[in-house]
Design a protein around this motif. Structure first.
Motif, PDB file in Angstrom:
ATOM      1  N   GLN A  54       0.827  -1.202   0.000  1.00 20.19           N
ATOM      2  CA  GLN A  54       0.000   0.000   0.000  1.00 20.19           C
ATOM      3  C   GLN A  54       0.866   1.260   0.000  1.00 20.19           C
ATOM      4  O   GLN A  54       0.592   2.206  -0.740  1.00 20.19           O
ATOM      5  CB  GLN A  54      -0.924   0.008   1.219  1.00 20.19           C
ATOM      6  CG  GLN A  54      -2.024  -1.012   1.142  1.00 20.19           C
ATOM      7  CD  GLN A  54      -2.818  -1.101   2.438  1.00 20.19           C
ATOM      8  OE1 GLN A  54      -2.420  -0.545   3.462  1.00 20.19           O
ATOM      9  NE2 GLN A  54      -3.928  -1.825   2.404  1.00 20.19           N
ATOM     10  N   ALA A  55       1.903   1.270   0.816  1.00 15.71           N
ATOM     11  CA  ALA A  55       2.790   2.425   0.886  1.00 15.71           C
ATOM     12  C   ALA A  55       3.481   2.653  -0.463  1.00 15.71           C
ATOM     13  O   ALA A  55       3.621   3.794  -0.923  1.00 15.71           O
ATOM     14  CB  ALA A  55       3.830   2.232   1.991  1.00 15.71           C
ATOM     15  N   TYR A  56       3.898   1.581  -1.115  1.00 16.73           N
ATOM     16  CA  TYR A  56       4.565   1.688  -2.404  1.00 16.73           C
ATOM     17  C   TYR A  56       3.605   2.231  -3.468  1.00 16.73           C
ATOM     18  O   TYR A  56       3.984   3.098  -4.278  1.00 16.73           O
ATOM     19  CB  TYR A  56       5.105   0.322  -2.826  1.00 16.73           C
ATOM     20  CG  TYR A  56       5.875   0.350  -4.125  1.00 16.73           C
ATOM     21  CD1 TYR A  56       7.145   0.909  -4.180  1.00 16.73           C
ATOM     22  CD2 TYR A  56       5.314  -0.168  -5.291  1.00 16.73           C
ATOM     23  CE1 TYR A  56       7.857   0.937  -5.371  1.00 16.73           C
ATOM     24  CE2 TYR A  56       6.013  -0.141  -6.486  1.00 16.73           C
ATOM     25  CZ  TYR A  56       7.290   0.409  -6.513  1.00 16.73           C
ATOM     26  OH  TYR A  56       7.985   0.452  -7.688  1.00 16.73           O
ATOM     27  N   SER A  57       2.356   1.756  -3.457  1.00 14.82           N
ATOM     28  CA  SER A  57       1.397   2.248  -4.460  1.00 14.82           C
ATOM     29  C   SER A  57       1.082   3.728  -4.225  1.00 14.82           C
ATOM     30  O   SER A  57       0.940   4.490  -5.186  1.00 14.82           O
ATOM     31  CB  SER A  57       0.123   1.412  -4.453  1.00 14.82           C
ATOM     32  OG  SER A  57      -0.569   1.561  -3.237  1.00 14.82           O
ATOM     33  N   ILE A  58       0.994   4.163  -2.972  1.00 16.61           N
ATOM     34  CA  ILE A  58       0.776   5.580  -2.679  1.00 16.61           C
ATOM     35  C   ILE A  58       1.959   6.408  -3.166  1.00 16.61           C
ATOM     36  O   ILE A  58       1.781   7.470  -3.774  1.00 16.61           O
ATOM     37  CB  ILE A  58       0.537   5.791  -1.162  1.00 16.61           C
ATOM     38  CG1 ILE A  58      -0.806   5.190  -0.766  1.00 16.61           C
ATOM     39  CG2 ILE A  58       0.609   7.267  -0.789  1.00 16.61           C
ATOM     40  CD1 ILE A  58      -1.018   5.103   0.740  1.00 16.61           C
ATOM     41  N   LEU A  59       3.166   5.925  -2.927  1.00 19.65           N
ATOM     42  CA  LEU A  59       4.370   6.629  -3.373  1.00 19.65           C
ATOM     43  C   LEU A  59       4.392   6.754  -4.892  1.00 19.65           C
ATOM     44  O   LEU A  59       4.665   7.844  -5.436  1.00 19.65           O
ATOM     45  CB  LEU A  59       5.617   5.885  -2.887  1.00 19.65           C
ATOM     46  CG  LEU A  59       6.960   6.441  -3.354  1.00 19.65           C
ATOM     47  CD1 LEU A  59       7.191   7.825  -2.757  1.00 19.65           C
ATOM     48  CD2 LEU A  59       8.076   5.495  -2.971  1.00 19.65           C
ATOM     49  N   LYS A  60       4.094   5.661  -5.591  1.00 21.73           N
ATOM     50  CA  LYS A  60       4.084   5.692  -7.050  1.00 21.73           C
ATOM     51  C   LYS A  60       3.012   6.665  -7.571  1.00 21.73           C
ATOM     52  O   LYS A  60       3.225   7.391  -8.540  1.00 21.73           O
ATOM     53  CB  LYS A  60       3.838   4.292  -7.631  1.00 21.73           C
ATOM     54  CG  LYS A  60       5.048   3.415  -7.582  1.00 21.73           C
ATOM     55  CD  LYS A  60       6.124   4.039  -8.443  1.00 21.73           C
ATOM     56  CE  LYS A  60       7.311   3.153  -8.565  1.00 21.73           C
ATOM     57  NZ  LYS A  60       8.358   3.765  -9.371  1.00 21.73           N
ATOM     58  N   LYS A  61       1.847   6.677  -6.926  1.00 25.01           N
ATOM     59  CA  LYS A  61       0.765   7.578  -7.332  1.00 25.01           C
ATOM     60  C   LYS A  61       1.205   9.029  -7.155  1.00 25.01           C
ATOM     61  O   LYS A  61       0.994   9.863  -8.046  1.00 25.01           O
ATOM     62  CB  LYS A  61      -0.477   7.286  -6.486  1.00 25.01           C
ATOM     63  CG  LYS A  61      -1.682   8.116  -6.862  1.00 25.01           C
ATOM     64  CD  LYS A  61      -2.870   7.745  -5.974  1.00 25.01           C
ATOM     65  CE  LYS A  61      -4.050   8.638  -6.265  1.00 25.01           C
ATOM     66  NZ  LYS A  61      -5.180   8.345  -5.379  1.00 25.01           N
ATOM     67  N   ARG A  62       1.851   9.353  -6.040  1.00 25.26           N
ATOM     68  CA  ARG A  62       2.318  10.725  -5.799  1.00 25.26           C
ATOM     69  C   ARG A  62       3.398  11.126  -6.802  1.00 25.26           C
ATOM     70  O   ARG A  62       3.421  12.261  -7.277  1.00 25.26           O
ATOM     71  CB  ARG A  62       2.840  10.859  -4.373  1.00 25.26           C
ATOM     72  CG  ARG A  62       1.740  10.866  -3.350  1.00 25.26           C
ATOM     73  CD  ARG A  62       2.265  11.073  -1.969  1.00 25.26           C
ATOM     74  NE  ARG A  62       1.184  10.992  -0.994  1.00 25.26           N
ATOM     75  CZ  ARG A  62       1.363  10.854   0.303  1.00 25.26           C
ATOM     76  NH1 ARG A  62       2.589  10.791   0.800  1.00 25.26           N
ATOM     77  NH2 ARG A  62       0.323  10.785   1.115  1.00 25.26           N
ATOM     78  N   GLN A  63       4.291  10.187  -7.111  1.00 24.13           N
ATOM     79  CA  GLN A  63       5.333  10.487  -8.102  1.00 24.13           C
ATOM     80  C   GLN A  63       4.716  10.751  -9.467  1.00 24.13           C
ATOM     81  O   GLN A  63       5.138  11.653 -10.194  1.00 24.13           O
ATOM     82  CB  GLN A  63       6.344   9.337  -8.181  1.00 24.13           C
ATOM     83  CG  GLN A  63       7.308   9.303  -7.039  1.00 24.13           C
ATOM     84  CD  GLN A  63       8.274   8.140  -7.133  1.00 24.13           C
ATOM     85  OE1 GLN A  63       8.043   7.176  -7.870  1.00 24.13           O
ATOM     86  NE2 GLN A  63       9.368   8.213  -6.396  1.00 24.13           N
ATOM     87  N   ALA A  64       3.704   9.975  -9.832  1.00 20.83           N
ATOM     88  CA  ALA A  64       3.030  10.175 -11.118  1.00 20.83           C
ATOM     89  C   ALA A  64       2.332  11.537 -11.141  1.00 20.83           C
ATOM     90  O   ALA A  64       2.378  12.241 -12.163  1.00 20.83           O
ATOM     91  CB  ALA A  64       2.024   9.047 -11.366  1.00 20.83           C
ATOM     92  N   ASN A  67       4.930  14.197 -11.679  1.00 20.07           N
ATOM     93  CA  ASN A  67       5.421  14.204 -13.070  1.00 20.07           C
ATOM     94  C   ASN A  67       4.407  14.878 -13.978  1.00 20.07           C
ATOM     95  O   ASN A  67       4.780  15.599 -14.892  1.00 20.07           O
ATOM     96  CB  ASN A  67       5.699  12.772 -13.545  1.00 20.07           C
ATOM     97  CG  ASN A  67       6.934  12.192 -12.890  1.00 20.07           C
ATOM     98  OD1 ASN A  67       7.774  12.916 -12.373  1.00 20.07           O
ATOM     99  ND2 ASN A  67       7.040  10.884 -12.909  1.00 20.07           N
ATOM    100  N   VAL A  68       3.118  14.639 -13.758  1.00 22.59           N
ATOM    101  CA  VAL A  68       2.069  15.258 -14.563  1.00 22.59           C
ATOM    102  C   VAL A  68       2.044  16.771 -14.295  1.00 22.59           C
ATOM    103  O   VAL A  68       1.878  17.575 -15.221  1.00 22.59           O
ATOM    104  CB  VAL A  68       0.697  14.626 -14.265  1.00 22.59           C
ATOM    105  CG1 VAL A  68      -0.438  15.422 -14.902  1.00 22.59           C
ATOM    106  CG2 VAL A  68       0.666  13.187 -14.747  1.00 22.59           C
ATOM    107  N   ALA A  69       2.243  17.164 -13.032  1.00 26.27           N
ATOM    108  CA  ALA A  69       2.219  18.588 -12.678  1.00 26.27           C
ATOM    109  C   ALA A  69       3.479  19.301 -13.166  1.00 26.27           C
ATOM    110  O   ALA A  69       3.528  20.518 -13.153  1.00 26.27           O
ATOM    111  CB  ALA A  69       2.055  18.747 -11.183  1.00 26.27           C
ATOM    112  N   GLY A  70       4.498  18.553 -13.528  1.00 27.31           N
ATOM    113  CA  GLY A  70       5.731  19.146 -14.028  1.00 27.31           C
ATOM    114  C   GLY A  70       6.662  19.626 -12.923  1.00 27.31           C
ATOM    115  O   GLY A  70       7.478  20.518 -13.135  1.00 27.31           O
TER     116      GLY A  70
END
Length: 71
Positions: A54-64, A67-70
């Protein structure tokens, strides 16, 4: 004389048998304890794996999102 010799041999055989039974029971008990520990630890590790996933998926979601926000 012969009876005493036979008695000593039988006594020695009985003592060796007792020692072997104690060693065997010790091994059985160690394996039983190991099995119980493994079962309990598997439950704990499963909880830890779920939390880490769960922690890893949250981290990946925040990183994505970053990246989208630039950022």
């Amino acid at each position: 004389m012969q009876d005493q010799r036979i008695e000593k041999i039988v006594t020695g055989a009985v003592n060796i048998t007792k020692i072997l039974v104690i060693i065997y029971l010790g091994f059985v008990e160690v394996f039983a304890i190991g099995k119980l520990l493994r079962e309990k630890l598997d439950t704990e590790f499963d909880i830890s794996r779920k939390w880490a996933s769960q922690a890893y998926s949250i981290l990946k979601k925040r990183q994505a999102e970053r990246n989208v926000a630039g950022v």
